[in-house]
Design a protein around this motif. Structure first.
Motif, short mmCIF file in Angstrom:
data_model
loop_
_atom_site.label_atom_id
_atom_site.label_comp_id
_atom_site.label_asym_id
_atom_site.label_seq_id
_atom_site.Cartn_x
_atom_site.Cartn_y
_atom_site.Cartn_z
N ALA A 1 -0.49 -13.65 11.10
CA ALA A 1 -1.18 -13.24 9.91
C ALA A 1 -2.33 -12.89 11.06
N ASP A 2 -3.15 -11.06 10.56
CA ASP A 2 -4.56 -11.57 11.22
C ASP A 2 -5.52 -12.58 11.07
N ASP A 3 -5.71 -13.05 9.73
CA ASP A 3 -6.33 -14.18 9.33
C ASP A 3 -6.78 -15.33 9.99
N ALA A 4 -5.13 -15.80 10.77
CA ALA A 4 -4.70 -16.56 11.11
C ALA A 4 -4.84 -16.73 12.23
N MET A 5 -5.68 -16.06 13.30
CA MET A 5 -5.62 -15.84 14.56
C MET A 5 -7.47 -16.22 15.10
N PRO A 6 -6.78 -17.44 15.50
CA PRO A 6 -8.83 -17.47 15.82
C PRO A 6 -9.46 -16.95 16.59
N LEU A 7 -10.78 -17.49 16.73
CA LEU A 7 -11.02 -16.10 17.98
C LEU A 7 -11.93 -16.80 18.97
N PRO A 8 -11.84 -16.72 19.85
CA PRO A 8 -12.27 -17.18 21.02
C PRO A 8 -12.70 -18.00 21.47
N GLY A 9 -13.38 -19.36 21.72
CA GLY A 9 -14.18 -19.81 21.89
C GLY A 9 -15.78 -19.64 22.82
N ASN A 10 -15.11 -17.98 23.72
CA ASN A 10 -16.17 -17.72 24.35
C ASN A 10 -16.24 -16.48 23.55
N PHE A 11 -16.19 -16.22 22.58
CA PHE A 11 -16.02 -14.65 21.33
C PHE A 11 -17.86 -13.51 21.67
N MET A 12 -17.78 -13.04 22.65
CA MET A 12 -19.44 -12.74 22.39
C MET A 12 -19.04 -11.22 21.33
N ASP A 13 -20.08 -10.74 20.49
CA ASP A 13 -20.68 -9.41 20.57
C ASP A 13 -20.11 -8.51 21.07
N LEU A 14 -21.50 -8.37 22.71
CA LEU A 14 -21.33 -7.64 23.02
C LEU A 14 -22.05 -9.09 24.74
N HIS A 15 -21.34 -8.01 25.47
CA HIS A 15 -21.33 -8.56 27.01
C HIS A 15 -23.10 -8.45 27.15
N PRO A 16 -23.06 -9.75 27.91
CA PRO A 16 -25.11 -10.03 27.62
C PRO A 16 -25.54 -9.57 29.32
N PHE A 17 -24.68 -8.79 29.41
CA PHE A 17 -25.21 -7.95 30.75
C PHE A 17 -23.92 -6.94 31.09
N GLU A 18 -25.11 -6.06 32.05
CA GLU A 18 -23.95 -5.33 32.20
C GLU A 18 -23.84 -5.08 33.83
N PHE A 19 -22.19 -5.35 34.61
CA PHE A 19 -22.29 -5.59 36.30
C PHE A 19 -21.20 -4.25 36.58
N ASP A 20 -20.70 -3.27 35.71
CA ASP A 20 -19.76 -2.28 36.30
C ASP A 20 -20.03 -1.52 34.77
N ASN A 21 -18.27 -0.16 35.20
CA ASN A 21 -18.70 0.08 33.63
C ASN A 21 -17.90 -0.66 32.51
N LEU A 22 -18.95 -0.72 31.57
CA LEU A 22 -18.66 -1.41 30.44
C LEU A 22 -18.12 -0.53 29.43
N ASN A 23 -17.83 0.90 29.56
CA ASN A 23 -17.38 1.60 29.58
C ASN A 23 -15.21 2.36 30.35
N ILE A 24 -15.14 1.17 30.67
CA ILE A 24 -13.67 1.67 31.06
C ILE A 24 -12.69 1.60 30.41
N ARG A 25 -11.45 2.60 30.45
CA ARG A 25 -11.01 2.33 29.52
C ARG A 25 -10.46 1.16 28.40
N ASP A 26 -9.54 -0.01 29.58
CA ASP A 26 -9.96 -1.65 28.92
C ASP A 26 -10.91 -1.40 27.52
N GLU A 27 -11.91 -0.76 28.20
CA GLU A 27 -13.07 -1.94 27.13
C GLU A 27 -13.36 -0.66 25.86
#
Length: 492
Positions: free
Chosen positions: A223-249
Motif C-alpha cells: 500500500a502506498d500509505d504504508a511506505m516510509p519516506l526515505p530518511g533523506n527525502f527532499m523535495d528538490l536536490h539542493p544544488f545542480e551538479f549535472d543534468n537534473l533532467n536526465i530520463r531517470d529524474e
C-alpha cells in the motif's frame, strides 16, 4: 568460446592434484555449478536481510542466511547516464571503469573463462552491451534482451541458436517471468542430460528498473500509505551538479512529493518481491534436480537508486543509495550467515568465483579475489574505494567511514562521516574543524584518480553555477512507459 571442453579437462585437474576422480567426488566439489542472479537498479537496502522491515524477500534472505552478505558493495560508477551498461561490463570483465567503460567486444568475459574450464554457459535476461559480446560469451541463451530498458509487458527477447547467433527479437511478457522461466528450462534440460560438465547460469532481470509497473496481479501488493519516506527525502536536490533532467529524474514531477515517492516505492518493492518469488522457484528447481548442494548462488544488482532520497529518483549520482548494491554469495564451501563490511566492487566477483570453482586465476583484470574475506582470513581487501559519475562527480570513501565527494565543474565538495551520518545529510566540508580531514580525503581522491587512469580533470579553469530553476525541468514520458505508469506518475 562456443564449445565446452570435454570432461577430461576436469578429470585432468584431479589427476594433476594427486587424487583420482573417485577421490575427488567424495570431497567438496572442486568445480561447483554457478547460478548468478543480477537485478537492475536495486538499492542495497531493498532486501529484508539488509534490515528493511517493509519489504518481503524471504528467498533472497535465505541465501544470506546460508552464505555471505557484503554490506559495502559498490558499483564504481559510469561515464554516462545509463550506469548499468558500464556496471555490467565491469562485472563481466573484472576490469574497472576506466579500463573497460561499457565495451565488451574483444574482451575475455567471466562466462568465457568458465567455458574454457569446461563449463556449460547459459545466459538469459538483460545484456546491455554488444550483441556480439553475448554471442561470444555464452554457449546457450533463451529470452535474451538487448538494451537498457523496455516496457516489462512488451519485452523484445531473442534466443541463441545452434549457430551461436541471437535470433531476431520477439515481444513477450512479463520480463521477470520470461527470464526465470528460461533459467528453469535450462536447469531442467541440464538435469536430464549427462551432467558431465558443470554449468554457469546467468539470470539478469530488468526489474526493478522502471517502468515501475508490477504485473497486474501484484499491483497493490504494498500500500502506498504504508511506505516510509526515505530518511533523506527532499523535495528538490539542493544544488545542480549535472543534468537534473536526465530520463531517470523525469519519472516524477518537481518538487518531489511524499505521495509520489511512497507510490513509487510501493511499485518498486512489488517488482523486487516478484523477483524474490521467482528466485525461490528457480532454487526449488535446483533442489528438485539434485543440483542445489553443488551450486554456488550469487545475488547482486548493477547499481542502486535514489527513489526520493536527496530530491533525486535515479542512479546518476554518487550518494550511497545509488552506488551501493546488494551482493550475496552462498553455496558449498561458503560460511553460513556471515555479514562483512569489507569494501568491495562488483568486479571483484569474477576472480572470487573463479577461485571458488577451482578455475585458473583470471589475467589482466582489476578485481580482487574476495575469498580471504569469505573464509575469515582477512577483514578486507582494500582500505578505500573510488567512484565516478561522468566528468561531473568523483568520490572516495574509506573503511573508517569517511566519504568525500567533489564536483569539479561546480567547485563544490561534500564530506560525510558515514558511521555517524549514513544518510549523507550533514556536509562537513565547510566546517573549520574538519579541514584537515578534507585535505586528507582530497589527497586520497587525487591518488585514486591517477591510479585508476581517470581522464577527467579535477581542476577545470571555469566553473558552472550551483543554482538552478526547477520550473524549467520538463517531465516527458519515454516510449517504454505503459498506461499504468503514465496515469500514476506523470503530470502535464
Amino acid at each position: 568460446m562456443k564449445s565446452a571442453i570435454s570432461a577430461s579437462a576436469i578429470i585432468l585437474t584431479g589427476i594433476l592434484s594427486g587424487c583420482s576422480p573417485a577421490e575427488k567426488a567424495a570431497e567438496k566439489p572442486e568445480h561447483p555449478n554457478v547460478l548468478f542472479f543480477f537485478a537492475d537498479d536495486q538499492q542495497a537496502d531493498a532486501l529484508g536481510c539488509s534490515g528493511n522491515p517493509y519489504l518481503k524477500t524471504p528467498h533472497i534472505d535465505k541465501l544470506a542466511e546460508t552464505g555471505v552478505r557484503f554490506t559495502n558493495a559498490y558499483v564504481m560508477g559510469g561515464h554516462h547516464g545509463a550506469v548499468c551498461a558500464p556496471s555490467r561490463a565491469m562485472l563481466m570483465s573484472g576490469k574497472s571503469l576506466f579500463h573497460v567503460y561499457d565495451v565488451l567486444n574483444g574482451v575475455k568475459t567471466m562466462p568465457m573463462h568458465f567455458a574454457e574450464a569446461g563449463y556449460q554457459t547459459f545466459g538469459t535476461g538483460k545484456w546491455h552491451n554488444e550483441k556480439s559480446a553475448f554471442e561470444a560469451s555464452f554457449q546457450h541463451g533463451e529470452n535474451v534482451f538487448l538494451g537498457g530498458m523496455s516496457d516489462h509487458f512488451q519485452t523484445p527477447v531473442r534466443n541463441l541458436g545452434d549457430d551461436g547467433k541471437l535470433s531476431e527479437p520477439e515481444l513477450k511478457s512479463f520480463s521477470t517471468d520470461l527470464f526465470a522461466d528460461a533459467a528453469m528450462n535450462f536447469i531442467r534440460d541440464y538435469a536430464s542430460g549427462n551432467k558431465e560438465n558443470p554449468f554457469f547460469c546467468y539470470v539478469s532481470f530488468t526489474a526493478p528498473h522502471d517502468p515501475r509497473s508490477p504485473r497486474e496481479d501484484q499491483i497493490g501488493m504494498y500500500a502506498d500509505d504504508a511506505m516510509p519516506l526515505p530518511g533523506n527525502f527532499m523535495d528538490l536536490h539542493p544544488f545542480e551538479f549535472d543534468n537534473l533532467n536526465i530520463r531517470d529524474e523525469t519519472l516524477g514531477a518537481w518538487p518531489r512529493t511524499p505521495e509520489m515517492v511512497k507510490a513509487s516505492l510501493a511499485d518498486y518493492y512489488a517488482l523486487i518481491t516478484h523477483i524474490d518469488e521467482r528466485v525461490g522457484e528457480i532454487i526449488s528447481q535446483l533442489e528438485e534436480s539434485g543440483l542445489f548442494e553443488n551450486t554456488i548462488i550469487v545475488y547482486a544488482a548493477d547499481n542502486g537508486l535514489a527513489v526520493g532520497s536527496h530530491g533525486l529518483l535515479g542512479k546518476q549520482n554518487l550518494y550511497e543509495h545509488s552506488t551501493k548494491v546488494p551482493v550475496i554469495i552462498s553455496g558449498p564451501g561458503i560460511p553460513k550467515n556471515k555479514v562483512t563490511d569489507a569494501l568491495i566492487y562488483l568486479f571483484d566477483i569474477y576472480p572470487t568465483l573463479a577461485q571458488l570453482c577451482g578455475l585458473p586465476e583470471p589475467e589482466g583484470i582489476d578485481g580482487i579475489n574476495l575469498n580471504p574475506v569469505i573464509s575469515g582470513k582477512e577483514e578486507g581487501v582494500r582500505k578505500a574505494l573510488y567512484t565516478a559519475y561522468r566528468n561531473t562527480a568523483r568520490a572516495v570513501r574509506t573503511t573508517d567511514g569517511w566519504k568525500f565527494i567533489t564536483y569539479p565543474r561546480r567547485n563544490f565538495t561534500q564530506l560525510f562521516h558515514l558511521e555517524n551520518d549514513p544518510l549523507e545529510l550533514n556536509n562537513l566540508a565547510g566546517n573549520p574543524e574538519y579541514q584537515q580531514k578534507v585535505s586528507e580525503m582530497k589527497t586520497l581522491l587525487e591518488e585514486w584518480h591517477q591510479a585508476t587512469n581517470d581522464t577527467a580533470t579535477l581542476y577545470p579553469a571555469t566553473f558552472l553555477p550551483l543554482e538552478y530553476d526547477y520550473t524549467k525541468l520538463k517531465q516527458t514520458p519515454d516510449r517504454h512507459q505503459p498506461e499504468y505508469v503514465i496515469e500514476r506518475y506523470f503530470n502535464y
